[in-house]
Motif scaffolding. Structure first.
Motif, short mmCIF file in Angstrom:
data_model
loop_
_atom_site.label_atom_id
_atom_site.label_comp_id
_atom_site.label_asym_id
_atom_site.label_seq_id
_atom_site.Cartn_x
_atom_site.Cartn_y
_atom_site.Cartn_z
N ASN A 189 -16.46 12.04 61.56
CA ASN A 189 -17.34 10.88 61.44
C ASN A 189 -16.71 9.59 61.92
O ASN A 189 -17.40 8.68 62.36
N THR B 73 -24.82 17.82 49.91
CA THR B 73 -25.49 17.80 51.21
C THR B 73 -26.81 18.56 51.10
O THR B 73 -27.21 18.99 50.02
N GLU C 45 -23.76 23.41 47.66
CA GLU C 45 -22.43 23.10 47.13
C GLU C 45 -22.29 23.89 45.83
O GLU C 45 -23.20 23.86 44.99
N SER D 6 -18.67 24.49 50.02
CA SER D 6 -19.85 23.89 50.62
C SER D 6 -20.16 24.57 51.94
O SER D 6 -19.27 24.95 52.69
N HIS E 180 -20.83 20.50 54.46
CA HIS E 180 -19.82 19.67 55.11
C HIS E 180 -19.24 20.44 56.30
O HIS E 180 -19.15 21.67 56.27
N LYS E 181 -18.84 19.72 57.33
CA LYS E 181 -18.31 20.37 58.53
C LYS E 181 -17.03 21.12 58.18
O LYS E 181 -16.13 20.58 57.57
N GLY E 182 -16.97 22.40 58.59
CA GLY E 182 -15.82 23.21 58.23
C GLY E 182 -15.48 24.26 59.25
O GLY E 182 -15.87 24.18 60.42
N TYR F 125 -13.33 22.59 49.74
CA TYR F 125 -13.02 21.17 49.92
C TYR F 125 -12.46 20.61 48.61
O TYR F 125 -12.59 21.22 47.55
N LYS G 259 -14.06 10.86 50.19
CA LYS G 259 -14.73 11.77 51.11
C LYS G 259 -14.15 13.17 50.98
O LYS G 259 -12.93 13.35 51.00
N PRO G 260 -14.99 14.22 50.80
CA PRO G 260 -14.47 15.58 50.65
C PRO G 260 -13.58 15.99 51.83
O PRO G 260 -13.90 15.73 52.99
N LYS G 261 -12.46 16.62 51.50
CA LYS G 261 -11.45 17.00 52.48
C LYS G 261 -11.41 18.52 52.61
O LYS G 261 -11.27 19.24 51.62
N ASN G 262 -11.57 19.01 53.82
CA ASN G 262 -11.47 20.45 54.07
C ASN G 262 -10.03 20.91 53.87
O ASN G 262 -9.09 20.25 54.32
#
Length: 676
Positions: free
Chosen positions: A124, A370, A374, A390, A393-395, A402, A416-419
Motif C-alpha cells: 500500500n 476485510t 478473518e 485471513s 489481506h495480501k499474502g 498475520y 497494520k496487520p503484518k504477514n
C-alpha cells in the motif's frame, strides 16, 4: 518490533557523500553487477549507491535504479567499502515497493547467504524503508545481492539506496530521519525452518487448531474424520491432547468425554491455570448444541459438562466460528459473521460483565477485518499482540497468518496487520497460530509438506524481534496453613495501586496447583479465597521486566477457627507514623466483610515492628497502628467489643532482621481468631 512503525521525521538537508558510512548505517559504495537497468546513467544501478537522495519519494526519479520494463526481472549486486558484521539490512524502495523477491549477503570469501525470500506483491505504501533483521553475522558482509520481480505486480519499482549496520531499530530510525519521512517496514524474518511435530501428533488425516499451554508443556488440537474419533471416520472433529516429555511430544490421545461427543468438537483456548477450557458450540443442559461457545471446569475426576457462555445478543450468520479467551479471563475474541461485518467472518471482542455474563460482540474494525474471512484468533500473553488468519489481506496463498499490536483500550485501534512471511506462510492454506507465554516457539497449521497431503501442525522458533512483550508466569499452590493440604480456591488478580480486577485463576481441586500469566508494566496483587478460609493477598512488582520469567508462589489460606493467625499483607502506614495509607483500604474492607459474615467471631489485632530504633518507641508505634486499624473496622460496622488489640513491638519477628527484606516482613499487622 516487527511491525510497520510510523515515525515523525524532521527533514534535514544534507550534501550526499557517496560511499562513506554516516552514523550507524553504511551505504553501498560500488556497483558490482546489475541486470536490466533502464539507463546507463540516470535510472542505472549506480543510482542505488550512497545515501538516499531520490526525493520526492513515491514518484519516478532518475536518481534511483529502475528496470527496463514495468514487468520484468532485475538484479543488483552492490559492494561496501568497509566489510562488517551486521544485524540489519536496509533497502530504500523509493517507488512502488514490494517487488523484491530475494536478498543475499555475500562475505569476503564470496560465499552467498540468502536471508530473505518473498513473493512479489504490491504494497500500500508509495515508498518505504525495508528493514530486514538477521542474527548478527559471524562473518564480514562485503556485498548485497538483490533480485527483483515485477512481472506478477507490474510497475516502475525503484531502489534508491542499500545499507548495512549493526544497531537497534531505534538507532536506525533516528538515522533514517535525516533523509525523509519513511514508513519503516521491519520485515518478519524467521531464522529457523518450520518443523513438523512428527507422527505422535500428525497423521494422514487433518490436524488443526493447536492450543499450547503457557508453560509450553501441553498441546491441545483437533483431528478430523480420524478412526479414533468418537464416531470414527464419520466424526467430523475431535479434540486430542499431547504432553511434552523430555523434549518430545507424547503420542496424542483422544480427550474423551465431556470434550468429545457425537458432534464436531473443538477447543478455543485453555486458561493458564489449566482448569477451564473454552469449547466450540453452545451446549444446553441436555447436551444439545447451537451456535456459540461453552466452558468446562476441571473437577477432581475429570471435567464438568460444557456450559454455555452467556453473550449478550450473540448471533453468527456463518457456518464457521472461532473463539479465544484471553489469559486474564476477561476478554473473549470471536471470529463470526454478523450484520455489521465487513464481509465473511470478522474478528469481534466481548468483555466479562458478571459471573458468566459477557457484553455484546464489538467488531474490531477495518484495520483487522476485510471483505474476506478473518479467523483463528490468538491473543498472546502480553494481552496486546494478536495473531490471526485471513484470506483478505495480501499474502502468500489462500489463507495466511498475520499479527498486529493493540494500540489502546478500544480494541479497534491496531497496527497494520503484518504477514508472517514465507517461513510460516506458503502458497497453500496456513492458519491457527499459537505461542507459549515465553514466546520462544510458535505452533501453526500448514498444508505444505503435510503427511498424506492433509494438514499438519508445525513449530518454529521465534526471533527476538517478533516476540510479544515479556510476561511473568506464576506457578504455585494454594495450601491450608494448618494442615498443608491442597485447597481448591479462586485467585483474583488486581492491579496496584488502583485495585482494578485484571483477571481470575483457579487452583486445581486435587493438587491446589495454579498457573497464571501477568503482563509487564503494572504491579499486581494475588488474592486467594475459598469457603471457610480467611482470604490472603500477595503483591508482585512487574513495572520493569525486560525478559520472560517464571516464579513459584505458594498461597496459604488460614481456616476460620480459633487460634489461626493471618498477616494482613497489604496494610500500609506512613513511614514512622500511624497514618493509614489508602492502599490499605481494600484489605481492611475484606476483613470487615469477613467479620460481618461471621457475626460470632472475635479477633485480636497484633502490631509488630522490626528491631531498629528504641524498643519503647516501637511498642508505642505498634499500639497506635493497631488502634487505627480497629477504628477503621468499627467505621465499617464491626462492633468494637469484637476487636481487641495487642502491641508486640519487635519481640515476635517472622523473618531475620539482618536485611531490609526481612525487616519489611516484620513490620506488620496480623489478625488472630480469638473465638468463633
Amino acid at each position: 518490533m516487527g511491525r510497520i512503525t510510523r515515525i515523525a521525521f524532521f527533514l534535514i538537508w544534507l550534501i550526499p557523500f557517496q560511499g562513506k558510512a554516516q552514523g550507524v548505517i553504511q551505504w553501498a559504495s560500488k556497483l558490482d553487477f546489475q541486470y536490466n537497468q533502464f539507463g546507463d546513467v540516470e535510472y542505472s544501478g549506480n543510482e542505488a549507491l550512497g545515501e538516499p537522495n531520490a526525493k520526492p519519494y513515491g514518484s519516478i526519479n532518475p536518481r534511483a535504479f529502475r528496470m527496463l520494463k514495468e514487468a520484468s526481472f532485475g538484479t543488483l549486486v552492490v559492494t561496501f567499502a568497509n566489510p562488517q558484521a551486521i544485524n540489519h539490512l536496509i533497502v530504500i524502495e523509493s517507488h512502488l515497493p514490494g517487488r523484491i523477491t530475494e536478498i543475499a549477503l555475500i562475505d569476503t570469501k564470496e560465499k552467498k547467504n540468502v536471508i530473505h525470500k518473498a513473493n512479489s506483491n504490491a504494497v500500500n505504501e508509495p515508498y518505504r524503508a525495508l528493514l530486514i533483521p538477521v542474527p548478527t553475522t559471524n562473518y564480514l558482509v562485503r556485498k548485497i545481492e538483490i533480485n527483483i520481480n515485477s512481472i506478477s505486480a507490474p510497475g516502475w519499482t525503484q531502489i534508491d539506496a542499500v545499507g548495512i549496520c549493526q544497531a537497534d531499530v531505534k538507532a536506525i530510525a533516528k538515522e533514517l530521519s535525516r533523509f525523509g519521512d519513511f514508513d519503516l517496514d521491519v520485515e518478519v524474518t524467521f531464522f529457523s525452518e518450520k518443523k513438523n511435530l512428527g507422527k505422535n501428533i500428525n497423521t494422514n488425516f487433518v490436524e488443526t487448531k493447536p492450543i499450547i499451554s503457557p508453560d509450553g508443556k501441553t498441546l491441545y488440537f483437533h483431528r478430523q474424520n480420524y478412526p479414533d474419533n468418537v464416531k470414527g471416520e464419520k466424526d467430523d472433529q475431535d479434540i486430542y491432547i499431547s504432553k511434552l516429555e523430555a523434549s518430545n511430544w507424547s503420542k496424542a490421545v483422544n480427550a474423551g468425554s465431556p470434550f468429545n461427543d457425537k458432534y464436531p468438537n473443538g477447543i478455543g483456548s485453555v486458561t493458564p491455570d489449566g482448569n477451564t477450557a473454552i469449547l466450540l458450540n453452545a451446549y444446553d443442559e441436555k447436551g444439545n448444541i447451537s451456535p456459540g461457545v461453552s466452558y468446562s471446569k476441571r473437577l477432581r475426576n475429570g471435567w464438568s459438562a460444557p456450559k454455555k457462555l452467556e453473550i449478550k445478543n450473540f448471533s453468527n450468520d456463518s457456518d464457521y466460528q472461532d473463539f479465544y479467551l484471553a489469559n486474564n479471563g476477561r476478554v473473549l475474541i470471536s471470529a463470526i459473521h454478523r450484520k455489521d461485518s465487513y464481509g465473511d467472518q470478522d474478528l469481534y471482542v466481548s468483555f466479562a460483565v458478571g459471573q458468566n455474563q459477557w457484553s455484546e460482540p464489538i467488531n474490531m474494525g477495518p484495520i483487522l477485518n476485510t471483505s474476506r474471512p478473518e479467523f483463528s484468533p490468538f491473543l498472546a500473553a502480553d494481552n496486546k499482540t494478536l495473531y490471526f488468519a485471513s484470506e483478505g489481506h495480501k499474502g502468500q496463498g489462500g489463507s495466511d497468518i498475520y499479527y498486529a499490536k493493540r494500540l489502546d483500550e478500544t480494541w479497534k485501534n491496531w497496527t497494520k496487520p503484518k504477514n508472517l512471511g514465507t517461513a510460516v506462510n506458503s502458497k497453500d492454506w496456513d492458519a491457527y497460530y499459537a505461542i507459549s507465554a515465553a514466546g520462544d516457539l510458535a505452533y501453526f497449521v500448514s498444508t505444505q509438506g503435510a503427511m498424506g497431503g492433509s494438514r499438519d501442525i508445525y513449530s518454529i522458533s521465534l526471533p527476538s524481534e517478533f516476540k510479544p512483550e515479556p510476561v511473568l508466569l506464576v506457578k504455585g499452590r494454594v495450601l491450608d496453613q494448618k494442615t498443608n493440604l491442597a485447597i481448591e480456591a479462586e485467585i483474583i488478580i488486581s492491579s496496584l495501586p488502583e485495585g482494578n480486577e485484571e483477571g481470575v485463576a483457579n487452583s486445581a481441586p486435587y493438587s491446589g496447583e495454579f498457573q497464571l500469566v501477568l503482563p509487564q508494566g503494572k504491579n499486581y496483587s494475588l488474592r486467594a479465597s475459598a469457603p471457610g478460609y480467611v482470604s490472603v493477598e500477595q503483591n508482585l512488582k512487574l513495572e520493569h521486566i525486560d525478559e520472560y520469567k517464571e516464579i513459584e508462589q505458594t498461597l496459604y489460606l488460614a481456616p476460620i477457627e480459633v487460634g489461626q493467625t493471618v498477616v494482613l499483607n497489604n496494610v500500609y502506614f506512613e513511614q514512622g507514623k500511624s497514618i493509614l495509607l489508602t492502599d490499605s483500604y481494600p484489605e481492611l474492607d475484606r476483613l470487615a466483610t469477613l467479620m460481618k459474615e461471621n457475626a460470632t467471631m472475635t479477633i485480636e489485632l497484633g502490631g509488630h515492628t522490626d528491631n531498629q530504633g528504641i524498643g519503647k518507641s516501637n511498642l508505642e508505634l505498634s499500639e497506635q497502628r493497631v488502634q487505627v486499624v480497629k477504628q477503621f473496622l468499627v467505621s465499617k460496622g464491626v462492633e468494637s467489643k469484637r476487636v481487641s488489640t495487642k502491641a508486640y513491638g519487635g519481640i515476635r519477628p517472622i523473618a531475620p532482621n539482618t536485611n531490609e527484606e526481612g525487616r519489611a516482613k516484620n513490620r506488620r499487622v496480623d489478625m488472630t481468631i480469638i473465638s468463633f
